[in-house]
Design an enzyme around this catalytic site. Sequence first.
Site, PDB file in Angstrom:
ATOM      1  N   LYS A  13       0.803  -1.225   0.000  1.00 21.59           N
ATOM      2  CA  LYS A  13       0.000   0.000   0.000  1.00 21.59           C
ATOM      3  C   LYS A  13       0.839   1.281   0.000  1.00 21.59           C
ATOM      4  O   LYS A  13       0.446   2.261  -0.609  1.00 21.59           O
ATOM      5  CB  LYS A  13      -1.017   0.002   1.130  1.00 21.59           C
ATOM      6  CG  LYS A  13      -0.427   0.081   2.508  1.00 21.59           C
ATOM      7  CD  LYS A  13      -1.545   0.083   3.531  1.00 21.59           C
ATOM      8  CE  LYS A  13      -1.032  -0.226   4.905  1.00 21.59           C
ATOM      9  NZ  LYS A  13       0.117   0.548   5.373  1.00 21.59           N
ATOM     10  N   ARG A  88      -5.206   2.760  12.331  1.00 23.90           N
ATOM     11  CA  ARG A  88      -4.726   1.398  12.556  1.00 23.90           C
ATOM     12  C   ARG A  88      -5.697   0.595  13.399  1.00 23.90           C
ATOM     13  O   ARG A  88      -5.623  -0.624  13.436  1.00 23.90           O
ATOM     14  CB  ARG A  88      -3.400   1.457  13.317  1.00 23.90           C
ATOM     15  CG  ARG A  88      -2.203   1.332  12.433  1.00 23.90           C
ATOM     16  CD  ARG A  88      -0.939   1.129  13.240  1.00 23.90           C
ATOM     17  NE  ARG A  88       0.184   1.777  12.592  1.00 23.90           N
ATOM     18  CZ  ARG A  88       0.748   1.343  11.473  1.00 23.90           C
ATOM     19  NH1 ARG A  88       0.309   0.243  10.896  1.00 23.90           N
ATOM     20  NH2 ARG A  88       1.729   1.999  10.927  1.00 23.90           N
ATOM     21  N   ARG A 122      13.409  -8.850   1.213  1.00 30.52           N
ATOM     22  CA  ARG A 122      13.814  -7.450   1.243  1.00 30.52           C
ATOM     23  C   ARG A 122      15.213  -7.298   1.849  1.00 30.52           C
ATOM     24  O   ARG A 122      15.535  -7.922   2.844  1.00 30.52           O
ATOM     25  CB  ARG A 122      12.792  -6.671   2.068  1.00 30.52           C
ATOM     26  CG  ARG A 122      12.975  -5.185   1.994  1.00 30.52           C
ATOM     27  CD  ARG A 122      11.676  -4.493   2.172  1.00 30.52           C
ATOM     28  NE  ARG A 122      11.246  -4.508   3.554  1.00 30.52           N
ATOM     29  CZ  ARG A 122      10.177  -3.831   4.002  1.00 30.52           C
ATOM     30  NH1 ARG A 122       9.443  -3.138   3.152  1.00 30.52           N
ATOM     31  NH2 ARG A 122       9.850  -3.868   5.258  1.00 30.52           N
ATOM     32  N   ARG A 155      16.549  -6.674   7.646  1.00 33.23           N
ATOM     33  CA  ARG A 155      16.132  -6.094   8.929  1.00 33.23           C
ATOM     34  C   ARG A 155      15.520  -7.184   9.808  1.00 33.23           C
ATOM     35  O   ARG A 155      14.869  -8.092   9.305  1.00 33.23           O
ATOM     36  CB  ARG A 155      15.070  -5.000   8.691  1.00 33.23           C
ATOM     37  CG  ARG A 155      15.551  -3.802   7.911  1.00 33.23           C
ATOM     38  CD  ARG A 155      14.511  -2.704   7.964  1.00 33.23           C
ATOM     39  NE  ARG A 155      13.149  -3.281   7.935  1.00 33.23           N
ATOM     40  CZ  ARG A 155      12.037  -2.591   8.127  1.00 33.23           C
ATOM     41  NH1 ARG A 155      12.096  -1.300   8.344  1.00 33.23           N
ATOM     42  NH2 ARG A 155      10.872  -3.177   8.083  1.00 33.23           N
TER      43      ARG A 155
END
Length: 214
Positions: A13, A88, A122, A155
């Site tokens: 998104k 959220r 990633r 990460r």
Amino acid sequence: MKLIFLGAPGAGKGTIATAVSKEYGIPQVSTGDLFREAVKNGTELGQRVKGIMERGELVPDEVTVDLVRERLSRPDTAAGYILDGFPRTVPQAEALAGFQRLDAAINFKCGDEVVISRLSGRRVCRSCGAIYHVKNIPPRREGVCDRCGGELYTRDDDRDESIRNRLRVYREQTEPLISFYRRKSELREIDSAQSVEDSIRQLRPVLQALRKRS
Ligand SMILES: [Zn+2]
């Protein structure tokens, strides 16, 4: 067009919001940016946010809502905006409904396997923060940043176990929002399992229809 973008971590998104923001000339408003801006400007709210973040706590709803309310009162949002990462939770959505009338909440849907493959692939540059993906955006040389030659790493957030944990938190906290907007007939759904371009292709007719209506 006043829009909310919803979707699990890795649903795309944020990237889609950036592209749509450019194409339609409406700002992308993310709470992460608002927190950073408030801290930088040293406003009263900013100092509160700074303390909260330094203690590693979550910014409470009322602070987040105040920052969003202030942001949405600025003139550049008059023609619309995309809220990315807010609301959220249902209480945040209820607060937002108290001062803004939305055109739609767009939910970007894709399966867990897609999210896990996107996030676990990633890689981030340790020096400049550039983002790569082992399959989708590979660096020219494995493990090395194209831009600055820095070392690429995964990460902690993007490790398998963390991803599953983030998905679980998302489901508990944010999925009730989908029902919330469905009940208000503001929900639209986009299948974001393919590319960003594919999601935007699906989104255009939805936005055109919203524009005609308003
Ligand atoms: Zn780099």
